[in-house]
Design a protein around this motif. Structure first.
Motif, PDB file in Angstrom:
ATOM      1  N   SER A   1      36.409  87.244  21.381  1.00  0.00           N
ATOM      2  CA  SER A   1      35.384  86.362  21.949  1.00  0.00           C
ATOM      3  C   SER A   1      36.083  85.172  22.602  1.00  0.00           C
ATOM      4  O   SER A   1      36.671  84.329  21.931  1.00  0.00           O
ATOM      5  CB  SER A   1      34.437  85.890  20.825  1.00  0.00           C
ATOM      6  OG  SER A   1      33.547  84.919  21.335  1.00  0.00           O
ATOM      7  N   GLN A   2      35.988  85.118  23.946  1.00  0.00           N
ATOM      8  CA  GLN A   2      36.658  84.066  24.735  1.00  0.00           C
ATOM      9  C   GLN A   2      35.628  83.029  25.174  1.00  0.00           C
ATOM     10  O   GLN A   2      34.534  83.390  25.626  1.00  0.00           O
ATOM     11  CB  GLN A   2      37.320  84.772  25.944  1.00  0.00           C
ATOM     12  CG  GLN A   2      38.063  83.916  26.899  1.00  0.00           C
ATOM     13  CD  GLN A   2      39.319  83.298  26.299  1.00  0.00           C
ATOM     14  OE1 GLN A   2      39.230  82.478  25.343  1.00  0.00           O
ATOM     15  NE2 GLN A   2      40.477  83.657  26.836  1.00  0.00           N
ATOM     16  N   CYS A   3      36.023  81.736  25.021  1.00  0.00           N
ATOM     17  CA  CYS A   3      35.054  80.686  25.402  1.00  0.00           C
ATOM     18  C   CYS A   3      34.783  80.724  26.903  1.00  0.00           C
ATOM     19  O   CYS A   3      33.668  80.566  27.356  1.00  0.00           O
ATOM     20  CB  CYS A   3      35.554  79.307  24.955  1.00  0.00           C
ATOM     21  SG  CYS A   3      37.261  78.952  25.467  1.00  0.00           S
ATOM     22  N   THR A   4      35.855  80.957  27.656  1.00  0.00           N
ATOM     23  CA  THR A   4      35.672  81.141  29.101  1.00  0.00           C
ATOM     24  C   THR A   4      36.837  81.974  29.627  1.00  0.00           C
ATOM     25  O   THR A   4      37.939  81.911  29.098  1.00  0.00           O
ATOM     26  CB  THR A   4      35.619  79.800  29.855  1.00  0.00           C
ATOM     27  OG1 THR A   4      35.513  80.074  31.248  1.00  0.00           O
ATOM     28  CG2 THR A   4      36.842  78.941  29.613  1.00  0.00           C
TER      29      THR A   4
ATOM     30  N   ASP B   1      33.222  87.278  27.351  1.00  0.00           N
ATOM     31  CA  ASP B   1      33.491  85.989  27.983  1.00  0.00           C
ATOM     32  C   ASP B   1      32.209  85.134  27.911  1.00  0.00           C
ATOM     33  O   ASP B   1      31.181  85.520  28.472  1.00  0.00           O
ATOM     34  CB  ASP B   1      33.887  86.251  29.453  1.00  0.00           C
ATOM     35  CG  ASP B   1      34.152  84.970  30.237  1.00  0.00           C
ATOM     36  OD1 ASP B   1      33.919  83.871  29.686  1.00  0.00           O
ATOM     37  OD2 ASP B   1      34.581  85.110  31.399  1.00  0.00           O
ATOM     38  N   ALA B   2      32.267  83.996  27.237  1.00  0.00           N
ATOM     39  CA  ALA B   2      31.052  83.187  27.019  1.00  0.00           C
ATOM     40  C   ALA B   2      30.755  82.216  28.167  1.00  0.00           C
ATOM     41  O   ALA B   2      29.691  81.596  28.209  1.00  0.00           O
ATOM     42  CB  ALA B   2      31.193  82.414  25.714  1.00  0.00           C
TER      43      ALA B   2
ATOM     44  N   THR C   1      28.589  77.676  24.322  1.00  0.00           N
ATOM     45  CA  THR C   1      28.736  77.862  22.879  1.00  0.00           C
ATOM     46  C   THR C   1      27.695  78.829  22.338  1.00  0.00           C
ATOM     47  O   THR C   1      28.005  79.745  21.560  1.00  0.00           O
ATOM     48  CB  THR C   1      28.639  76.506  22.159  1.00  0.00           C
ATOM     49  OG1 THR C   1      29.676  75.670  22.677  1.00  0.00           O
ATOM     50  CG2 THR C   1      28.762  76.648  20.665  1.00  0.00           C
TER      51      THR C   1
ATOM     52  N   GLN D   1      28.473  82.261  23.216  1.00  0.00           N
ATOM     53  CA  GLN D   1      29.633  82.801  22.478  1.00  0.00           C
ATOM     54  C   GLN D   1      29.224  83.239  21.075  1.00  0.00           C
ATOM     55  O   GLN D   1      29.653  84.293  20.590  1.00  0.00           O
ATOM     56  CB  GLN D   1      30.775  81.773  22.413  1.00  0.00           C
ATOM     57  CG  GLN D   1      32.066  82.418  21.962  1.00  0.00           C
ATOM     58  CD  GLN D   1      33.262  81.506  22.074  1.00  0.00           C
ATOM     59  OE1 GLN D   1      33.112  80.271  22.252  1.00  0.00           O
ATOM     60  NE2 GLN D   1      34.436  82.085  21.995  1.00  0.00           N
TER      61      GLN D   1
ATOM     62  N   GLN E   1      27.441  86.408  21.369  1.00  0.00           N
ATOM     63  CA  GLN E   1      28.392  87.514  21.671  1.00  0.00           C
ATOM     64  C   GLN E   1      29.164  87.942  20.433  1.00  0.00           C
ATOM     65  O   GLN E   1      29.475  89.123  20.246  1.00  0.00           O
ATOM     66  CB  GLN E   1      29.344  87.076  22.798  1.00  0.00           C
ATOM     67  CG  GLN E   1      28.685  87.099  24.157  1.00  0.00           C
ATOM     68  CD  GLN E   1      29.593  86.583  25.257  1.00  0.00           C
ATOM     69  OE1 GLN E   1      30.612  85.926  24.975  1.00  0.00           O
ATOM     70  NE2 GLN E   1      29.215  86.841  26.498  1.00  0.00           N
TER      71      GLN E   1
ATOM     72  N   VAL F   1      38.894  85.006  18.064  1.00  0.00           N
ATOM     73  CA  VAL F   1      37.962  84.088  18.727  1.00  0.00           C
ATOM     74  C   VAL F   1      38.692  82.831  19.181  1.00  0.00           C
ATOM     75  O   VAL F   1      39.502  82.272  18.472  1.00  0.00           O
ATOM     76  CB  VAL F   1      36.748  83.763  17.809  1.00  0.00           C
ATOM     77  CG1 VAL F   1      37.171  83.083  16.525  1.00  0.00           C
ATOM     78  CG2 VAL F   1      35.707  82.906  18.532  1.00  0.00           C
TER      79      VAL F   1
ATOM     80  N   ASN G   1      34.557  77.749  21.786  1.00  0.00           N
ATOM     81  CA  ASN G   1      34.320  76.737  22.814  1.00  0.00           C
ATOM     82  C   ASN G   1      34.380  75.334  22.209  1.00  0.00           C
ATOM     83  O   ASN G   1      34.984  74.433  22.785  1.00  0.00           O
ATOM     84  CB  ASN G   1      32.957  77.026  23.440  1.00  0.00           C
ATOM     85  CG  ASN G   1      32.784  76.324  24.773  1.00  0.00           C
ATOM     86  OD1 ASN G   1      33.755  76.194  25.531  1.00  0.00           O
ATOM     87  ND2 ASN G   1      31.603  75.839  25.057  1.00  0.00           N
TER      88      ASN G   1
END
Ligand code: FRU
Length: 940
Positions: A55-58, A87-88, A92, A95, A98, A112, A115
């Motif tokens: 899980s990527q914040c961006t 990709d979030a 937040t 994410q 997700q 993870v 964010n």
């Protein structure tokens, strides 16, 4: 989005089903092929596979992109791991959502990069509680529920930045700080580190803190709003290079960049990134901030493999500025190039792996196809073999059927032959019984019909009756023996006797017969006496039978020798004659009961020899024959000496010997002395009124009887075969022929046909005599030209009557025939008519020749004088000379009545030597002179 390792090397193993495919091969084959194909496509490995959620914040900026590509690169070394990436987009809430989705998708581990710090504690704790390992990457959160943290030391980086700024500004200046997202841990830590360090420089003051939220666009906006502040500032420090470059761009647009220095964090290689900006002099410094992508994947795999990991993995950072940028950039460029190479290699490996996989699949398919082909081949071979086996079985069955059919045919052929032979046998038995019965009945009737009988006639008739009665008895005895043999009831009853004396005794009985026939009969034993175990009744029959046969086929003056010899453990009896002998075929079948070879069936002989063989075999002995046509015959009997070969029942120790002499059995020896000569009639002094009679009969007794009985009225010529009969018929031209139908060689039918077909004999009446009364035989006989047919046994008076009537009819016919012929109205037998036409033609052609006579005529007709006389006499009841004269007269009459020729001319034309002789001759035969006849021809 899923990221997966390269197609791994598999440990695919085929375990070929080795079960016998023979029976259920086809079904098995299909299953097997399906299994193979499935197996080849699945390329399953036995290594466990994992799903790693990330899980990527961006994912928008270069640093994050680099992190992801670092992860992917590392993943290539862990093909059993799949990366599920979300990709979030800096949100937040998204994410968190997700992360929950990833959990629902069934991940084995969560990486993870949150964010913000605060909002994630709960969701991550939930994940952790579920037993799903958690790796925090780059940013931290407010919980301890994680397995590992990987990231740079942001406080330290803040400090490093503070040191650089302090030095760069030489302890005096105004700084604008551009924050990352303030709620994120790196922003907070970097700020803390910076301020901790700047506190050491009282001359340096952070005049403004701007919130850039890690984003270029946000930075541009906030910087643009603070241009007045920036005009007064000496340095901008942003929490990352992206924001530093954003601020630079805005400042440059506003002409402020000249007096401002820019410092950032990340120092990413590549175009438009931190390193390049330092090289270009845009940034005064940046601090390497590793992404930790590789390490995250490596740590994840270790956790998944159950290995221990370091919980806090702090990544090193360095300062990059004008002093080291060249070297570092060169290194990082090289690294990038290498990474690009590695990427390429990886792509290439991927391509190769795919090629390999597809080739492997192709190979599997090829192998499977090959296997299918082989199995189909094996199947075809199996089918072919099965078919061949079935074909062979069928062939064998066919062969068996053929053999059975052949056997059945052979058996049915045997049965047919046996039936035919049996029919022949019965037919000949009747015949055999018929002959002696005829010879009993005929003389009996003869005696009964006569008013007075001379002693000679009485004696000879009674002798004939006695002989034939014995013959019947012997036949019946033989039949009974045969029946016993057939039924397996013949039993041997042996006693030890002197074989020399025994044979001598038999030979003595034949002495008289031998003397009469001038036959040299000798018994030649090698010892004066010889004790042998034998059944006297049976051996008596055997030896008498052999001697009787020898006498039957040995001519007057011949020899019959009986030898007795001992050979090792056997006694050898040989009966040798120099009589007519046998053909090889007759010899081969001499002992066969129903043999019907070239000779007609001879029951007495056939039965006798067949029985002889049976009797000798009962003695465990052997009987063989050696014979040569016209040279003679030798029968050899071998009997074992002693009695070891005999069973107890076969040995008679009662002491009663010689059943024959006790009158128990009938010996054929009783017939030995009764000869045809005994019953032959004395010459009859009475004149024969009825002419010459040729008797053709193979049975000696019947021939003798007919000769005797008919001899009173005919001159008898008797022959025993058709051939001899025919020779005598040609020679003598008899007035009548009596022939039996059943004759050896030329039979009665053939003889009749020959007599009727020959000019010389065609006029002779033939009476056929036979034991058979069947209509077919009569028709056949009549067709052959027989004039009468008499069935045996016959009555002599009736026979004589038939003969007389036949002759009388012949005479009547002759007279009519003669007159008819002379008046050219000829009738009767075609051969005879032809004969008379030829004869008359010859006479007419030669009438003018006064020398023409019987001599020339018989020569021209191809006959002897006697034959010509007899033929003409028989046909016309006149002699040849009279017939010639009749023809002359006939012509003279015609010339006298129908011509004007002179007497002299007519006399010469009709063959008279002078007119005077013609006149005398004419008057003698017509009671008129030729002149008188010419005047009145009618009435004569
Ligand atoms: C990228 C980034 C980096 C920075 C890091 C901090 O999104 O802003 O530039 O170093 O995040 O978390």
């Amino acid at each position: 989005m899923n990221y997966r390792g390269r197609c791994p090397k598999t440990d695919m193993t085929f375990s070929l089903a080795k079960s016998t495919l023979r029976k259920k091969a086809f079904n098995g084959l299909l299953l097997f092929v399906g299994w193979c194909l499935l197996g080849s496509c699945q390329s399953e490995t036995k290594t466990k596979t994992y799903r790693i959620g990330f899980s990527q914040c961006t994912g928008a900026d270069e640093w994050r992109k680099t992190m992801l590509s670092d992860m992917k690169r590392e993943l290539t070394f862990h093909p059993n791991c799949t990366l599920l990436y979300e990709d979030a987009g800096n949100s937040t809430a998204r994410q968190i959502s997700q992360i929950n989705t990833l959990i629902d998708r069934g991940i084995d581990l969560l990486i993870v990069s949150p964010n913000e710090v605060a909002p994630f504690a709960k969701v991550i704790e939930d994940v952790f509680k579920r037993g799903i390992p958690v790796i925090l990457l780059d940013r931290k959160i407010e919980t301890e529920s994680y397995n590992a943290y990987i990231g740079g030391d942001n406080v330290e980086i803040g400090r490093l930045a503070g040191v650089f700024i302090g030095n760069h500004l030489r302890g005096k200046g105004r700084v604008v700080e551009v924050w990352g997202l303030p709620s994120s841990s790196p922003a907070q830590e970097r700020h803390r580190g910076l301020h901790e360090e700047l506190a050491k420089y009282p001359g340096i003051r952070v005049v403004k803190e701007l919130n850039g939220q890690w984003e270029r666009d946000t930075v541009r906006r906030v910087v643009a709003a603070e241009l007045s502040t920036l005009k007064e500032a000496d340095l901008v420090f942003a929490h990352n290079d992206v924001m530093a470059l954003g601020a630079y761009a805005v400042c440059m647009q506003n002409g402020l960049q000249q007096n401002l220095d820019f410092v950032g964090i990340d120092a990413l290689p590549g175009p438009n990134a931190g390193m390049q900006a330092i090289t270009d002099g845009i940034l005064k410094a940046s601090f390497l901030y590793p992404t930790g992508g590789e390490e995250a994947i490596e740590t994840a795999t270790r956790i998944l493999a159950g290995k221990s990991v370091k919980r806090e993995q702090i990544l090193n950072s360095i300062q990059i500025d004008g002093s080291n940028i060249r070297a570092l950039k060169a290194q990082s460029d090289k690294l990038l190039a290498q990474q690009a190479d590695i990427e390429k290699q990886s792509q290439r490996i991927d391509a190769l792996t795919q090629t390999y996989a597809s080739q492997k699949n192709t190979l599997y398919i090829t192998l499977a196809s090959l296997l299918v082909v082989m199995l189909l081949g094996a199947w075809a071979l199996y089918l072919f073999r099965s078919k061949q086996a079935a074909y062979r079985t069928l062939e064998n069955q066919n062969e068996e059927i053929r053999q059975q059919k052949d056997k059945i045919e052979a058996v049915s052929q045997q049965a047919r032959l046996a039936t035919e032979e049996k029919l022949r046998f019965y037919s000949y038995i009747s015949h055999e019984f018929n002959t002696p019965l005829s010879l009993i009945l005929t003389p009996t009737e003869d005696l009964l019909t006569k008013k007075t009988v001379s002693t000679h006639d009485l004696k000879s008739n009674l002798a004939l009756i006695q002989k034939n009665a014995y013959r019947l008895l012997r036949l019946i005895d033989q039949m009974l023996d045969l029946r016993k043999t057939d039924a397996g009831k013949q039993r041997l009853r042996t006693s030890e006797q002197d074989l020399v004396a025994f044979i001598e005794d038999i030979v003595v009985d034949f002495r008289r017969k031998a003397e009469k026939q001038r036959i040299d009969l000798q018994f030649i034993p090698s010892k004066p006496s010889l004790l042998v175990w034998f059944d006297d009744e049976k051996l008596d029959k055997v030896i008498v039978n052999l001697l009787s046969n020898a006498f039957k086929y040995t001519p007057r003056g011949g020899l019959i020798h009986i030898r007795l010899d001992v050979q090792d453990t056997q006694v050898c009896i040989q009966v040798e004659d120099n009589g007519e002998g046998m053909t090889p075929d007759e010899q081969a079948h001499a002992f066969d009961l129903f043999f019907s070879g070239t000779r007609p069936f001879n029951l007495s002989k056939g039965l006798g020899l067949a029985l002889s063989m049976e009797f000798i075999q009962l003695h465990q002995g052997e009987i063989t024959v050696q014979s040569e046509k016209n040279k003679g015959t030798t029968f050899t009997i071998l009997l074992p000496l002693g009695n070891a070969h005999l069973s107890e029942e076969e040995i008679d120790r009662s002491g009663f010997r010689n059943a024959l002499k006790e009158g128990i059995a009938i010996s054929p020896r009783f017939l030995v002395d009764i000869d045809e000569e005994d019953v032959a009639a004395p010459p009859d002094p009475i004149k024969k009124q009825l002419g010459t009679l040729l008797v053709v009969e193979d049975n000696d007794d019947i021939r003798t009887f007919l000769t005797t009985r008919l001899g009173h009225e005919f001159d008898i010529i008797a022959e025993s075969t058709g051939e001899k009969g025919w020779e005598r018929a040609i020679d003598v031209i008899p007035d009548l022929i009596i022939s039996d139908i059943m004759l050896p060689g030329m039979d009665g039918m053939q003889l009749t046909q020959r007599v009727k077909a020959d000019l010389r004999t065609s006029h002779i009446p033939v009476v056929l005599l036979t034991a058979k009364g069947q209509m077919e035989q009569r028709i056949e006989g009549t067709r052959a030209g027989a004039d009468a047919y008499i069935t045996k046994p016959f009555n002599t008076t009736y026979l004589l009557e038939v003969l007389r009537t036949t002759l009388a009819n012949r005479e009547k016919w002759q007279r009519r025939y003669a007159s008819d012929f002379l008046s050219q109205a000829g009738a009767g037998n075609r051969q005879d008519k032809k004969f008379l036409n030829e004869l008359t033609g010859l006479i007419e052609q030669n009438l003018t020749d006064p020398d023409f006579g019987v001599e020339k005529l018989s020569r021209d007709m191809g006959l002897s004088r006697v034959q010509l006389y007899r033929k003409v006499q028989a046909l016309l009841d006149m002699n040849v000379i009279d017939y010639v004269a009749e023809i002359r007269l006939k012509k003279a009459r015609r010339l006298l009545a129908e011509s004007t020729k002179t007497m002299a001319e007519i006399a010469y034309e009709t063959g008279f030597s002078s007119p005077a002789y013609f006149t005398t001759f004419f008057k003698q035969h017509t009671q008129k002179t030729p002149s008188e006849y010419r005047k009145s021809p009618a009435g004569v």
